[in-house]
Design a protein around this motif. Sequence first.
Motif, PDB file in Angstrom:
ATOM      1  N   PRO A   1       0.836  -1.215   0.000  1.00 30.39           N
ATOM      2  CA  PRO A   1       0.000   0.000   0.000  1.00 30.39           C
ATOM      3  C   PRO A   1       0.860   1.249   0.000  1.00 30.39           C
ATOM      4  O   PRO A   1       1.962   1.271   0.568  1.00 30.39           O
ATOM      5  N   PRO A   2       0.401   2.314  -0.642  1.00 30.92           N
ATOM      6  CA  PRO A   2       1.223   3.525  -0.776  1.00 30.92           C
ATOM      7  C   PRO A   2       1.339   4.278   0.539  1.00 30.92           C
ATOM      8  O   PRO A   2       0.425   4.269   1.369  1.00 30.92           O
ATOM      9  N   THR A   3       2.455   4.932   0.720  1.00 24.96           N
ATOM     10  CA  THR A   3       2.669   5.779   1.886  1.00 24.96           C
ATOM     11  C   THR A   3       3.003   7.217   1.499  1.00 24.96           C
ATOM     12  O   THR A   3       3.206   8.042   2.375  1.00 24.96           O
ATOM     13  N   THR A   4       3.092   7.502   0.217  1.00 21.85           N
ATOM     14  CA  THR A   4       3.337   8.857  -0.263  1.00 21.85           C
ATOM     15  C   THR A   4       2.425   9.130  -1.447  1.00 21.85           C
ATOM     16  O   THR A   4       1.872   8.206  -2.064  1.00 21.85           O
ATOM     17  N   ALA A   5       2.279  10.406  -1.783  1.00 20.22           N
ATOM     18  CA  ALA A   5       1.481  10.765  -2.954  1.00 20.22           C
ATOM     19  C   ALA A   5       2.104  10.222  -4.229  1.00 20.22           C
ATOM     20  O   ALA A   5       1.391   9.851  -5.169  1.00 20.22           O
ATOM     21  N   VAL A   6       3.431  10.175  -4.290  1.00 18.59           N
ATOM     22  CA  VAL A   6       4.107   9.643  -5.471  1.00 18.59           C
ATOM     23  C   VAL A   6       3.780   8.168  -5.652  1.00 18.59           C
ATOM     24  O   VAL A   6       3.463   7.709  -6.754  1.00 18.59           O
ATOM     25  N   ALA A   7       3.846   7.396  -4.557  1.00 21.18           N
ATOM     26  CA  ALA A   7       3.536   5.970  -4.643  1.00 21.18           C
ATOM     27  C   ALA A   7       2.079   5.742  -5.008  1.00 21.18           C
ATOM     28  O   ALA A   7       1.752   4.842  -5.786  1.00 21.18           O
ATOM     29  N   ALA A   8       1.188   6.551  -4.448  1.00 23.96           N
ATOM     30  CA  ALA A   8      -0.235   6.412  -4.779  1.00 23.96           C
ATOM     31  C   ALA A   8      -0.485   6.718  -6.248  1.00 23.96           C
ATOM     32  O   ALA A   8      -1.240   6.004  -6.926  1.00 23.96           O
TER      33      ALA A   8
END
Length: 489
Positions: A422-429
């Motif tokens: 699961p993403p933890t930053t806006a970039v990863a999301a």
Amino acid sequence: MVTTRSSGAPRARGRFGVRRGTPNATGPTVRHPGGHPVGHRPGSADPTYPRPLAGVPQQRPFTRTDQQVHPRRARLAALATRCTGRATRLGDRRLVHLLGCLVAAGWAAAFPLVSNLGNQRLWGEVAAPAYLLAGLAVITLPRRVAGRVAAAVALLGAVLLPLGVLAAQGRHQSEVMVVERSARLLLHTGTPYLPHPVAVTDFNPYLPSMAVFGLPRAVLGDANPVTQVLGDARIWFALTFLGCLTVSWRLLRPAPQRSPLLPLGVLTGSPLIALTLAVGGVDLPLIGVCCLAMALAARERTLAAGLVLALACTLKWTAWPALPVAALLLWRVHGRRAAARTTLTTLLVGGAVVLPYLLTRPQDLKEQVVRFPLGLAAVRTPAGSPLPGKVLADLGPTGHTLSLVLLVLGGISVAGWLLLRPPTTAVAAADLLAAGLTVAFMLAPAGRFGYLALPVVLALWPRLAARSWRGRPVADPRTVGSTSLVATH
């Protein structure tokens, strides 16, 4: 007189009935991070006075421990830092800028030769010389102004000039006409969908909120050149796109703030966005809204993120994967309540928009919003770029079914990736959302190359704004050996 007592005599009791000099029955002495016991008066003769109450549970102390960083993660962080630095230095070279302008000029010059659409040919004829002039500005002007002048030339020649000519002549892609007609239908009949579509342009493959961009045309009309331009849905597509990207830049940009005008000008002037903006692509507002939703979720703007996601999910059904991505981002970073608040807001607002049409006109939504884009309606969709899903669908019923099966399997794979990492930053999301949309566009039975602008901007813009090219936070090698306070329970 000094009095003494034998070793067998009982010890004297101090305050609270606790014997002095005896260990605490409830556990070790509770100490501050500085090392002194709780309640110790600095400078007092007895550092163990006063003791905690016997029998009263005491909180375990805070201890200082070294932050351990895995060697492999440290090496990855160092490698990412070096690659980012090299890419930054390479991006500052004039030769790279000139090469980008030449590629853009070649891309634009190909449209008059290969496209059978008059609007795209006009754009190519105007944009190709503009990109060549931008390249000339890069290599001739001083470095401090070359980039800004080149971006301005590209914007003028590849966006403003062809957009103005096409808008003044009332020329646009069929999507613009569909959106403007849906707004008129909404005002006069209460629904943006024609009841019995028979031609390609009779179908409205968008959800109800898309009709909002056609309201200026329905209200202003096209009686004179001013209203002809101001009522054009393309203008409002572009304004929504630019406004959402600007706000997301402000949310994600670390201090000190830098103006987004130059990056936004370069992105908008590139062929990726310029062509879509000039001829009228409905994906521009969706791109901006998705980027803004990820930025708001990363900054824990739960209510605003829910409203923006509701808008995205009621524009096109391709935006629906943005909701679980943003919800998991909020869950991991800000907790369950934040994720639940955003999800509930999205479902309530989005349901309030779509549910009336789902209850009163379910056949219209099924036929025009679901079956038509998937190539299952009686009328074939004009989206026919030779993507893998389209190639399979053209082989016949078996190939069409195979493309749908691959589309479902691809969606399941991306969903598994989302749950496992699961993403933890806006970039990863944004990366996860871009991956899911890329799979959907590549494997769908009908699609266009222009659809890929959405995942490309999702993968690029948050990185530019956050100044981070890593999708997941990796420990900086400079922090190895640093200390931090951790609570031991």
